[in-house]
Enzyme design. Structure first.
Site, PDB file in Angstrom:
ATOM      1  CG  ASP A 279     -34.748 -36.201 119.014  1.00  0.00           C
ATOM      2  OD1 ASP A 279     -34.201 -37.024 118.259  1.00  0.00           O
ATOM      3  OD2 ASP A 279     -34.469 -36.106 120.220  1.00  0.00           O
ATOM      4  CD  GLU A 625     -24.060 -44.391 131.656  1.00  0.00           C
ATOM      5  OE1 GLU A 625     -24.685 -43.623 132.423  1.00  0.00           O
ATOM      6  OE2 GLU A 625     -22.826 -44.402 131.573  1.00  0.00           O
TER       7      GLU A 625
END
Length: 887
Positions: A279, A625
């Protein structure tokens, strides 16, 4: 790799790979092409081994970074590995935008989603060809390695990135993960259409704010039962050729630096042969003192990651681990063996050769795809079909479908005309988006459709700022603003000044040329009334707004951050204003907007009073979000949620709209469960639309009109309150998801209403008594008792009464079945032995003797009476005991 990697690379003949060293000055162009053609027929791994053997250490170090530069002497083109494709080609300008992943999960239709992924892969190929450099190089978001799907378990609805997942259930997630991977990669592993990188491995689902330092210690039972099944299926069943390791640590070691997870589990136990990408920034986390601080230097971090099994580093320029020289020093310091680096490189170049990025653009099995094969009518039709099937009807007191077309419709709410509410995060740009407003206008052309925003998401609604509010000087002798246009995205370089009447620009117009630029407006602003204001620039590539040199809105990159603050303006004086905006690619009109004190509510109420029907489109957006954001607002923190309630401005307006006495339909657009308890108790209809993609508004309008019967089912539990859940940071599954939640949910997992009625009859087992370790088979007749055609999602759940600490039930199968009005059909399921077993505290899966209850129905068994779906139950007797493989 198919044959295993040797630490000493064979010195293959130069005829196997066309390099600058192999091509002599007398080599003709035709001969060179012929050599490429012959070499392309060889095994990808052999080609990779040969190529890596010819690289210098510095060249090797450059190629394990996600933005890998060209190596001209070896005729290796540049390649950027970073591409996003959760629900369509993302961040590469116009592309077909399908419903967000959580919405696709609500279809419970894996065949459909495999078709979606195949279409997404076609568009990736097209984008790659459309921008491929003369030497074959590819740019950011224009390659063929797709960092999708996200198969993390949505264990807690407060997680901002849960919208990217396939829900809370490991079986459902595994089935969709397999379907999406197969669609992206195709059925030829030696010539994949694209390569899917499943993420984020493993035990990863928030919180966002602490993801770079969290050390998760999952219980062995939860690892086997919940966190790993979907990854296991992705590798062993779907044949995923790439995997992304997570930010968090697991049992003391960062996920990207854990030999146990990356070598023993992944490669030895599961047989994974592809490459592992970190990541982005996760390798820096290994050494940074504010993160894991597992080692002390960047060189040690790179060495530990590569030795442990990470092959590719996604990173940011400000991290030392993004510098190839860090890898060179790691080898020179003896921290990393060059053979270990070679192992990673062979995996990476094997992938590139398989994809054809090292060969002629028009060669290979996917040569029929052209550079403009994206956003095609057939692709948009598939997105519309997916949106229709993703919609979940949560509440209906008989209002829907509408008996007759209304004469006047009031469409209200912050998501009613919002592009953001269609696309979610990690998204592309639809060429002709259909919002709720435009969808209703198109579906009801004879109705008077009035749109009033009425409320913002967490604040008063935004409005266009009138031209008269801006001045170029403090005395307001000159109207407008001073604008400076820059050729770069960082406000650098020679600027082109001009006078504008407003902070507004049509990026890419009139020629729709792709741009990577920025603009700064300066001047003064006059408020019509004193009070609290919020500012927002409607662009989606980054902006900042300053009032009197105070930063009041900061979205430096919409992919990562989002923050705005209220500012008090006085009507008695002018205020200095500065707006800095970035544009990347081709977009539509962008402009500065504001929310004024007390604006919006009364016009919305008046529109409702004049209407026959009110459609309130509310919920959330990916501005609230999402991934590691700086947003701070009531109910939200850092991209995650602290409350599951509808934000207060929306809830207050919704209640006042209901008080007008007009019928109100609530359309929720969001990526996570919401506690809409008041709406469920008071409104006649509630529709969950998720982030439904480019044609989402059309799909919602058609559902309201009754053009099709809703068939979406919830892939997550809708709880009544966040207070009903364990702490967000607790990774134990106890007390969360339908399998372990002991309370009464608002809407259960698997739930969804239809416009017709189904009945289940004659459930029967092939054998009512089996030996432990054997599979079972069940049949049931499903009938459509209504007068409308419809699709039912037949769900199979297994429970083991009396088993200590076992889930209350677990999904073990599902089928989407179309039934014409009055039609009956027999549906059958094969239940594998593993689905009849349980996992003990040590992580062992075993089938014990006793009873197993099998339920087949349109939802879960044993839920509240007003949520109970039709179904049938049978009991199976299991004789003996047997331990099974974990998955």
């Amino acid at each position: 790799m198919s044959r295993g990697f040797a630490s000493s690379l064979p010195a293959l003949s130069c005829v196997l790979v066309l390099t600058a060293a192999c091509v002599t000055p007398t080599t003709t162009a035709g001969a060179a092409v012929a050599m490429v053609s012959r070499e392309a027929d060889l095994d990808a791994e052999a080609r990779a081994v040969n190529l890596v053997s010819r690289m210098t250490l510095a060249e090797k170090a450059s190629q394990i970074q996600h933005d890998a530069p060209a190596i001209p002497r070896l005729q290796v083109p540049a390649y950027n590995w970073w591409n996003e494709g959760l629900h369509g080609v993302a961040r590469a300008d116009v592309a077909t935008v399908f419903p967000q992943a959580i919405g696709m999960a609500a279809t419970w239709d894996t065949d459909l989603i495999q078709r979606v992924a195949d279409t997404v892969a076609t568009e990736f190929r097209a984008k790659y060809l459309d921008t491929r450099a003369a030497d074959g190089g590819s740019a950011h978001y224009r390659g063929l390695t797709v960092w999708s799907p996200n198969i993390n378990i949505f264990r807690d609805p407060r997680w901002g990135r849960g919208q990217e997942t396939w829900g809370e259930d490991p079986f459902l997630t595994g089935r969709f993960g397999v379907a999406y991977i197969r669609g992206l990669q195709g059925d030829d592993p030696e010539h994949p259409k694209t390569i899917a990188a499943v993420k984020h491995y493993a035990v990863h689902s928030g919180p966002e704010a602490s993801r770079h330092s969290d050390d998760i210690h999952p219980a062995p039972r939860d690892v086997v039962e919940t966190y790993l099944p979907a990854f296991h299926a992705a590798v062993t069943e779907a044949g995923a050729q790439a995997l992304m390791c997570a930010y968090n640590a697991i049992d003391g070691l960062p996920a990207c630096a854990s030999p146990d997870w990356l070598q023993r589990r992944l490669r030895t136990d599961w047989g994974f042969e592809g490459h592992v990408v970190s990541d982005c920034g996760a390798i820096a986390d290994i050494h940074l003192p504010t993160s894991h601080a597992t080692v002390g230097t960047p060189e040690e971090a790179v060495a530990l990651a590569v030795r442990s099994g990470t092959d590719l580093i996604c990173d940011f320029r400000f991290n030392a681990t993004a510098d190839p020289q860090t890898t060179v020093r790691a080898v020179e310091q003896g921290l990393l063996q060059e053979a270990e680096l070679d192992r990673a490189l062979v995996r990476l170049f094997t992938a590139r050769y398989r994809l054809g990025t090292m060969d002629l653009a028009a060669s290979g099995p996917h040569a029929d795809i052209g550079p403009k094969d994206y956003d095609l009518p057939a692709h948009r039709a598939l997105a519309l079909e997916t949106a229709r099937k993703s919609l979940v009807l949560l509440k209906n007191d008989g209002l829907l479908p509408l008996a007759a077309a209304p004469r006047r419709i009031a469409v209200i709410g912050p998501n009613a005309d919002s592009l953001e509410a269609l696309v979610g995060n990690y998204n592309g740009t639809p060429s002709a988006p259909s919002t709720i407003v435009s969808g209703l206008r198109a579906r009801f052309p004879d109705a008077e459709v009035t749109f009033v925003e009425g409320a913002g998401w967490v604040a008063p609604p935004l409005e266009d700022i009138p031209d008269a509010a801006f001045c170029r000087d403090r005395a307001c002798a000159e109207a407008g603003l001073r604008a400076e246009h820059f050729p770069t995205p960082d406000l650098q370089g020679p600027s082109v000044p001009r006078d504008d009447v407003n902070a507004m620009v049509r990026w890419g117009w009139p020629d729709r040329e792709e741009r990577n630029a920025s603009i700064r407006w300066t001047g003064f602003i006059r408020a019509p009334e004193s009070g609290e204001y919020r500012f927002r620039y409607t662009g989606d590539a980054g902006y900042r707004v300053y009032i009197d040199d105070q930063l009041v809105a900061d979205v430096r990159d919409a992919d990562w951050t989002n923050s705005d603050s209220p500012v008090v303006l006085s009507a008695d004086r002018v205020h200095a204003i500065r707006i800095e905006a970035v544009q990347r690619g081709v977009r539509a009109t962008h402009r500065l907007r504001w929310s004024r004190p007390g604006a919006g509510v009364e016009p919305a109420l008046e529109a409702a009073r004049q209407a026959d029907l009110v459609v309130f489109a509310g919920g959330l957006t990916a501005r609230l979000e999402g991934e590691e954001m700086s947003v701070q607002a009531p109910g939200f923190s850092g991209g995650d949620r602290t409350s599951l309630d509808l934000p207060a401005p929306q809830q207050n307006l919704l209640e006042r709209l209901h008080a007008t006495g007009k019928p109100v339909i609530l359309v929720l657009m969001n990526g996570s469960a919401m506690s809409v308890n008041w709406a469920d108790a008071n409104l006649p209809a509630v529709i969950e639309a998720w982030y439904p993609g480019g044609d989402g508004g059309r799909a919602v309008a058609e559902l309201i009109a009754g053009d099709f019967s809703p068939s979406g089912r919830l892939p997550v539990t809708f709880y009544r309150s966040a207070d009903d859940l364990p702490p967000f940071t607790d990774y134990s599954m106890r007390g969360r998801t339908y399998r372990y939640f002991a309370g009464a949910p608002l809407y259960p997992f698997g739930y969804g209403l239809s416009y017709t009625r189904f009945r289940y009859d004659g459930a029967r087992l092939a054998r009512s008594r089996i030996e432990a370790g054997e599979a079972a088979r069940i049949e049931v007749e499903v009938a459509n008792l209504g007068d409308r055609d419809g699709e039912e999602v037949v769900q199979l759940y297994v429970s083991r009464p009396g088993e200590a600490d076992a889930p209350s039930r677990s999904l073990a199968g599902f089928q989407r079945v179309f039934l014409a009005a009055g039609e009956r059909r027999t549906v059958s399921f094969d239940i594998p032995a593993a689905a009849l077993g349980t996992v003990d505290v040590a992580g062992r899966r075993q089938v014990s003797p006793g009873r197993a209850r099998i339920w087949v129905g349109g939802g879960q068994p044993d839920v509240a009476a007003d949520r109970q779906s039709p179904g049938a139950s049978v009991e199976l007797t299991i004789v003996g005991a047997r331990e099974l493989a974990p998955f």
